[in-house]
Design an enzyme around this catalytic site. Structure first.
Site, PDB file in Angstrom:
ATOM      1  N   ARG A 130       0.848  -1.181   0.000  1.00 54.07           N
ATOM      2  CA  ARG A 130       0.000   0.000   0.000  1.00 54.07           C
ATOM      3  C   ARG A 130       0.880   1.227   0.000  1.00 54.07           C
ATOM      4  O   ARG A 130       1.964   1.216   0.606  1.00 54.07           O
ATOM      5  CB  ARG A 130      -0.859   0.065   1.270  1.00 54.07           C
ATOM      6  CG  ARG A 130      -2.167  -0.646   1.187  1.00 54.07           C
ATOM      7  CD  ARG A 130      -3.129   0.039   0.207  1.00 54.07           C
ATOM      8  NE  ARG A 130      -4.378  -0.680   0.103  1.00 54.07           N
ATOM      9  CZ  ARG A 130      -4.615  -1.713  -0.688  1.00 54.07           C
ATOM     10  NH1 ARG A 130      -3.669  -2.146  -1.501  1.00 54.07           N
ATOM     11  NH2 ARG A 130      -5.790  -2.297  -0.701  1.00 54.07           N
ATOM     12  N   GLU A 144      -1.843   8.090  -4.086  1.00 63.61           N
ATOM     13  CA  GLU A 144      -2.112   7.724  -5.483  1.00 63.61           C
ATOM     14  C   GLU A 144      -3.547   8.119  -5.865  1.00 63.61           C
ATOM     15  O   GLU A 144      -4.428   8.143  -4.998  1.00 63.61           O
ATOM     16  CB  GLU A 144      -1.878   6.213  -5.689  1.00 63.61           C
ATOM     17  CG  GLU A 144      -2.810   5.324  -4.892  1.00 63.61           C
ATOM     18  CD  GLU A 144      -2.438   3.839  -4.994  1.00 63.61           C
ATOM     19  OE1 GLU A 144      -1.266   3.494  -4.828  1.00 63.61           O
ATOM     20  OE2 GLU A 144      -3.350   3.063  -5.225  1.00 63.61           O
ATOM     21  N   HIS A 187      -0.711   0.587  -9.675  1.00 65.11           N
ATOM     22  CA  HIS A 187      -1.489  -0.271  -8.766  1.00 65.11           C
ATOM     23  C   HIS A 187      -2.223  -1.377  -9.537  1.00 65.11           C
ATOM     24  O   HIS A 187      -3.453  -1.444  -9.534  1.00 65.11           O
ATOM     25  CB  HIS A 187      -2.480   0.580  -7.953  1.00 65.11           C
ATOM     26  CG  HIS A 187      -2.892  -0.089  -6.673  1.00 65.11           C
ATOM     27  ND1 HIS A 187      -3.214   0.597  -5.521  1.00 65.11           N
ATOM     28  CD2 HIS A 187      -3.047  -1.404  -6.355  1.00 65.11           C
ATOM     29  CE1 HIS A 187      -3.561  -0.253  -4.562  1.00 65.11           C
ATOM     30  NE2 HIS A 187      -3.453  -1.474  -5.057  1.00 65.11           N
TER      31      HIS A 187
HETATM   32  C1  GLV Z   1      -5.043  -4.337  -4.052  1.00 61.67           C
HETATM   33  O1  GLV Z   1      -4.274  -3.502  -3.714  1.00 61.67           O
HETATM   34  C2  GLV Z   1      -5.855  -5.072  -3.139  1.00 61.67           C
HETATM   35  O2  GLV Z   1      -5.846  -4.773  -1.943  1.00 61.67           O
HETATM   36  O3  GLV Z   1      -6.530  -6.002  -3.592  1.00 61.67           O
END
Ligand code: GLV
Length: 332
Positions: A239, A268, A286
């Site tokens: 994260r 982000e 991401h």
């Molecule tokens: C992606 O970052 C998720 O948490 O699935």
């Protein structure tokens, strides 16, 4: 009797959404974007259920205006966008999408780690810029990954999947986690538990797989980066906010570590401008779980949770990955 309403905050796989239609009035947004709290309230105030993404933050302020809401399905494994205590307090069930993405995210962690170590992004940018005029034997020297020590900070199921892949590279794995794994799992993953200081000092390639909590904010900052080997790489697929991005940009510029690869960022979709200046960092938007199969599995699991929360489907009454099961027990 009218059907309950489900709001889906973004477009995905129509055939999967269709599974809801027999039981729900479905409203699905045609575009994916970030919603302000006011917009979220406008969408959720008449909804009985919602399927949302990681950018949609549901907290007590939102829930004060959504009296009908009974269930929120998050299409992601991390759920730091949900105030779970507030949801529970409001009697709203919540689910995430664990497990279905473990292997895909682990693949991507290795892809990023390899790309950082072998300078794939940098080399491609150079080639595309028309700078390849001839080869240099000593050009583009990167770091090996095979045989090197892989460090994993955060050893849940995704961390374990990353560790298992290391055996093919003949790479020893060290890890640090809030709690140590059972010996049998450590053996199966070929992973050795170490304290955080040892992890930082010994890892040739460090991968972060921690959930975001306030306590984990800036788990990797200036001091931790200084403690790493100058030849090391750092990969963050966890994260944004777990790494101090500004400190990382400085460490990359000063050669405190060799390279980094980031799929997640503080704030982000904004990326710290100092990171954008650095060539020795691989940046991606991401997408660690974004394989076609896995995104379908995540969407399907979110739909299964909503169906089950309203008494439908094979798991009727027992949403398979509910985060606050007490809520449903209280409601029954
Ligand atoms: C992606 O970052 C998720 O948490 O699935």
């Amino acid at each position: 009797m009218s059907k309950p309403r489900v709001w889906i905050s973004r477009p995905f796989f129509p055939d999967i959404v269709d599974r809801l239609r027999e039981h729900f009035e479905v409203t699905q947004e045609a575009e994916e974007r970030a919603y302000t709290p006011v917009e979220l309230v406008a969408h959720l105030k008449d909804a009985d259920a919602a399927i949302i993404g990681l950018a949609d933050r549901i907290d007590a302020d939102i829930l004060r205006h959504t009296p009908k809401l009974r269930f929120v399905a998050n299409t992601g494994v991390g759920y730091n966008n949900l105030d779970l205590a507030a949801l529970t307090e409001a009697g709203v069930g919540a689910s995430n999408t664990p497990d279905v993405l473990n292997e895909t995210v682990a693949d991507y962690a290795w892809a990023l780690m390899l790309a950082a170590a072998r300078r794939v992004g940098e080399a491609e940018r150079w080639l595309r810029a028309g700078q390849w005029k001839g080869s240099r034997f000593e050009g583009w020297l990167g770091a090996d990954v095979h045989g090197k020590t892989i460090g994993i900070l955060g050893m849940g199921r995704i961390g374990q999947a990353i560790a298992r892949r290391a055996s093919g590279f003949r790479s020893p794995v060290i890890y640090h986690n809030r709690s140590r794994l059972d010996a049998a799992i450590e053996k199966e993953c070929g992973a050795t538990y170490v304290d955080k200081a040892t992890l930082l000092a010994q890892a040739d390639h460090l991968v972060l797989v921690l959930p975001f909590t306030p306590a984990n904010r800036h788990s990797i900052g200036a001091a931790e980066l200084k403690a790493m080997k100058p030849t090391a790489t750092l990969t963050n697929i966890a994260r944004g906010g777990i790494v101090d991005d500004e400190a990382l940009a400085r460490a990359l510029a000063d050669g405190e570590i060799a390279a980094a690869a980031l799929d997640v960022f503080e704030g982000e979709p904004q990326v710290h401008p100092d990171l954008l200046e650095q060539d020795n960092v691989v940046l991606s938007p991401h997408i660690a779980s974004a394989s076609r199969d896995t995104r379908r599995d995540m969407a399907s699991l979110a739909v299964d949770n909503v169906l089950a929360a309203f008494g439908h489907g094979p798991c009727a009454g027992r949403p398979p990955t509910i985060l606050n099961p007490g809520v449903l027990a209280d409601a029954s």
